[in-house]
Design a protein around this motif. Structure first.
Motif, short mmCIF file in Angstrom:
data_model
loop_
_atom_site.label_atom_id
_atom_site.label_comp_id
_atom_site.label_asym_id
_atom_site.label_seq_id
_atom_site.Cartn_x
_atom_site.Cartn_y
_atom_site.Cartn_z
N THR A 38 17.66 -53.95 39.51
CA THR A 38 17.91 -54.72 40.74
C THR A 38 16.68 -54.67 41.64
N PRO A 39 16.65 -55.46 42.70
CA PRO A 39 15.52 -55.37 43.64
C PRO A 39 15.44 -54.00 44.31
N GLN A 40 16.51 -53.19 44.19
CA GLN A 40 16.49 -51.85 44.78
C GLN A 40 16.00 -50.78 43.79
N THR A 41 15.81 -51.16 42.54
CA THR A 41 15.28 -50.21 41.55
C THR A 41 13.93 -49.69 42.07
N THR A 42 13.71 -48.37 41.91
CA THR A 42 12.48 -47.77 42.46
C THR A 42 11.59 -47.27 41.33
N ILE A 43 10.30 -47.52 41.47
CA ILE A 43 9.34 -46.99 40.49
C ILE A 43 8.97 -45.58 40.94
N ILE A 44 9.13 -44.61 40.03
CA ILE A 44 8.77 -43.23 40.36
C ILE A 44 7.58 -42.83 39.48
N TYR A 45 6.50 -42.44 40.12
CA TYR A 45 5.40 -41.89 39.34
C TYR A 45 5.14 -40.49 39.84
N THR A 46 5.02 -39.57 38.90
CA THR A 46 4.98 -38.17 39.31
C THR A 46 3.57 -37.61 39.32
N PHE A 47 2.62 -38.40 38.91
CA PHE A 47 1.23 -37.97 39.09
C PHE A 47 0.37 -39.20 39.23
N GLY A 48 -0.81 -39.01 39.79
CA GLY A 48 -1.84 -40.01 40.07
C GLY A 48 -1.46 -41.48 39.95
N GLU A 49 -1.32 -42.16 41.07
CA GLU A 49 -0.98 -43.58 41.03
C GLU A 49 -2.03 -44.37 40.24
N ASN A 64 15.18 -39.73 43.87
CA ASN A 64 16.25 -39.56 44.85
C ASN A 64 17.42 -40.45 44.40
N GLY A 65 18.29 -39.88 43.58
CA GLY A 65 19.40 -40.67 43.04
C GLY A 65 19.00 -41.42 41.79
N ASP A 66 19.87 -42.34 41.34
CA ASP A 66 19.62 -43.11 40.12
C ASP A 66 18.97 -44.46 40.45
N ASN A 67 18.93 -45.30 39.45
CA ASN A 67 18.35 -46.65 39.55
C ASN A 67 16.83 -46.62 39.75
N ASN A 68 16.15 -45.91 38.83
CA ASN A 68 14.69 -45.80 38.91
C ASN A 68 14.04 -46.21 37.60
N ILE A 69 12.77 -46.56 37.70
CA ILE A 69 11.91 -46.63 36.51
C ILE A 69 10.97 -45.45 36.66
N ILE A 70 11.17 -44.43 35.85
CA ILE A 70 10.43 -43.17 36.03
C ILE A 70 9.29 -43.08 35.02
N LEU A 71 8.06 -42.96 35.53
CA LEU A 71 6.88 -42.85 34.67
C LEU A 71 6.52 -41.37 34.55
N LYS A 72 6.62 -40.84 33.35
CA LYS A 72 6.39 -39.40 33.15
C LYS A 72 5.18 -39.17 32.26
N LYS A 73 4.40 -38.15 32.61
CA LYS A 73 3.26 -37.79 31.77
C LYS A 73 3.73 -36.85 30.67
N ILE A 127 15.97 -46.71 27.98
CA ILE A 127 16.81 -47.35 28.99
C ILE A 127 18.16 -46.65 28.93
N THR A 128 18.47 -45.90 29.98
CA THR A 128 19.75 -45.19 30.04
C THR A 128 20.61 -45.91 31.09
N PRO A 129 21.90 -45.61 31.16
CA PRO A 129 22.71 -46.28 32.19
C PRO A 129 22.21 -45.97 33.60
N GLU A 130 21.54 -44.81 33.78
CA GLU A 130 21.13 -44.40 35.13
C GLU A 130 19.71 -44.84 35.49
N ASN A 131 18.80 -44.68 34.53
CA ASN A 131 17.37 -44.92 34.82
C ASN A 131 16.66 -45.50 33.60
N ILE A 132 15.48 -46.07 33.86
CA ILE A 132 14.56 -46.36 32.75
C ILE A 132 13.51 -45.25 32.80
N ILE A 133 13.33 -44.57 31.67
CA ILE A 133 12.38 -43.45 31.66
C ILE A 133 11.27 -43.75 30.66
N ILE A 134 10.03 -43.61 31.13
CA ILE A 134 8.90 -43.90 30.25
C ILE A 134 8.05 -42.64 30.13
#
Ligand code: ACM
Ligand code: ZN
Length: 548
Positions: A47-58, A87-96, A109-116
């Motif tokens: 959704t437009p509220q989905t948040t991109i999460i990056y946990t190191f260096g943009e 912070n909660g679900d609905n994220n695209i999480i970029l993990k190293k 792609i999980t029901p809660e988040n997209i994890i890369i």
């Protein structure tokens, strides 16, 4: 009308979270190494509220983040938020994930988040390219902004087979604007291709600004006119164009943002009339050589003089500027179709042959290649040359680009030189695509239909040990008979997908599924249209679904 009704019903499907959609078939191209499906009755809601999460260096993730934002803007009409903490679900999480290879990724792609998961930004960028194709094409086709997109639960584990997955564009026979090149880079990125070979100098025009030699672009980029048809007449229209160093920097940056390295090509010693017309002292005939940037197609008989030290000074000056403009490790120094006849009668060239105990003009070309290579090594660069550079002997460190068939690449690999496979019979996209040539605009000749491109086997005739020397594959677009962007894209698509898949997947004939590839290519062509790219749709026996 049909299109509207169809689009509407698809939209209803997309909005629905409960409808069981059939995601059994994913038309990913290139095909990923492994794809597993989760619960078919569950979905992730993008959704437009989905948040991109990056946990190191943009910075590391910039290409991936930009690619997600481009998708979000395309389907929702707006960018989405970025954050560094979940912070909660609905994220695209970029993990190293340091256990993965450089270009590898895991997309879940999980029901809660997209994890890369990826080791670097490159893997994450490719995960997003996969996500882009998992998103149904209708999301891009519709002009209506969506507010929710339902995605299937899946896991993709993927990495490329070859490190080098290239495309070459001839910008000399016809000149391509910065915007057109950016579009080509977008097309490459979508197919996970990572090397753009930029053909910048030719008999018909020199196209890159070199500060120390301003006449290269003031004179050498211009030709009086251009041959029409198959050298049947002249159009009488002056033609020119070149890239300033500012343009070059812009294109290099745009490519980097798409994980593409640019390999500039400066033709040495043949295909050089553009340079000779600007600085006649470069040629064997010298100041009175009457050199003119060429209006014909083919191979001009003129050549740069390999006997004079001033020619080497020129090449070194030019390559110094080129080396500082392009951050990649390779510079392509051409070497193809060098007409060595003028060297046979040039006292300077003959003196060089004598002084260095060379046997013939082929060895003189090797002398040139080796000397230029040594110079570029000092600049921290490696060379690639067309397969002709093998003829008079070549150093162990030169990489061979095999175009006159696979023989050059095979010879190179057998003697322990790295090679890139781009045999014309599979990889020359200036060739016709159909047998019904009347349907196509005039082309240089040849015949490379989609299937033929896909039949490329870069390992043909090589032992497992020798195969290690094949860096990858490349398709080429020479542009003598390609004057417009529409024609350029028509030549490129969908054939680029074939070489992209050969580069990404295990290319051995036993693992290839030609019909599967054709089907996926056909599906992908709808994305091409959705993104505004032209494509040769008559490739497909049944093209009813294409282009509506
Ligand atoms: C070439 O096609 N002359 C490399
Ligand atoms: Zn000479």
């Amino acid at each position: 009308m049909f299109k509207k009704i169809y689009t509407l019903s698809i939209l209803l499907l997309l909005f629905s979270t409960t409808t069981a959609q059939d995601y059994s078939k994913f038309n990913l191209l290139p095909q990923p190494v492994e794809l597993t499906r989760g619960n078919p009755n569950s979905r992730f809601e993008f959704t437009p509220q989905t948040t991109i999460i990056y946990t190191f260096g943009e910075n590391n993730f910039k290409p991936a983040i930009n690619a997600i934002q481009e998708i979000a803007e395309n389907i929702f009409g707006t960018k989405i938020k970025c954050a560094t903490k979940v912070n909660g679900d609905n994220n695209i999480i970029l993990k190293k994930n340091n256990s993965l290879a450089e270009e590898e990724y895991i997309l879940e792609i999980t029901p809660e988040n997209i994890i890369i998961n990826s080791k670097s930004g490159v893997g994450a960028f490719y995960a997003i390219q996969t996500l882009k194709q998992i998103i149904p094409v209708q999301a891009y086709e519709t002009p209506i902004d969506l507010n929710k997109l339902s995605l299937p639960i899946i896991k993709v584990t993927d990495k490329p087979h070859f490190a080098y997955r290239g495309f070459m564009l001839d910008c000399s026979r016809h000149f391509w604007s910065v915007e057109t090149i950016k579009e080509v880079l977008d097309i490459m990125a979508m197919h996970k291709m990572n090397r753009f070979h930029w053909h910048l100098t030719e008999d018909q025009g020199w196209r890159i600004e070199i500060k120390k030699y301003p006449l290269l672009t003031q004179i050498g980029s211009l030709r009086e006119q251009t041959t029409t048809g198959k050298n049947v007449g002249m159009d009488g229209i002056p033609y020119g164009g070149y890239y300033t160093q500012k343009d070059v920097k812009e294109i290099v940056k745009y490519a980097q943002e798409r994980c593409i390295t640019i390999i500039p090509e400066i033709e040495i010693p043949g295909h050089s009339l553009g340079a000779l017309s600007a600085y006649p002292w470069l040629g064997c005939r010298g100041e009175n050589g009457n050199y003119k940037t060429w209006s014909n197609w083919g191979v001009a008989p003129e050549i740069a003089c390999a006997g004079k030290e001033s020619t080497f000074e020129f090449w070194e000056d030019v390559l110094s500027e080129v080396a500082s403009l392009f951050p990649g490790e390779y510079i392509h120094i051409g070497g193809d179709e060098a007409p060595r006849d003028e060297w046979k009668i040039c006292p300077h060239c003959q003196q060089r042959i004598k002084d260095n105990g060379l046997k013939n003009e082929a060895e003189l070309q090797s002398y040139v290649t080796n000397r230029i290579e040594k110079f570029l090594h000092k600049k921290g660069k490696k060379i690639i040359g067309w397969d002709e550079i093998l003829e008079g002997g070549v150093s162990q460190s030169a990489t061979i680009m095999s175009w006159r068939g696979a023989e050059g690449g095979i010879t190179a690999a057998k003697k322990g030189n790295y090679a890139i496979m781009t045999p014309s019979g599979h990889c020359y996209f200036d060739y016709y695509q159909t047998t019904g040539r009347d349907d196509e605009h005039l082309s240089i000749g040849g015949y490379v239909p989609l299937r033929k491109a896909y039949e490329l086997n870069p390992y043909d005739q090589l032992s497992p040990e020798e195969q290690k020397f094949i860096l990858g594959v490349q398709c080429n677009l020479w542009t003598e008979y390609i004057p417009t962007k529409m024609q350029l894209q028509y030549k490129l698509l969908p054939r680029l997908g074939a070489i992209a898949e050969i580069g990404w997947c295990n290319p051995s004939p036993e693992t290839k599924d030609v019909e599967g590839f054709i089907g996926r290519s056909k599906e992908l062509s709808r994305y091409y249209y959705a993104f505004g790219w032209n494509c040769a749709k008559h490739f497909y026996e049944d093209d009813v679904q294409i282009g509506w």
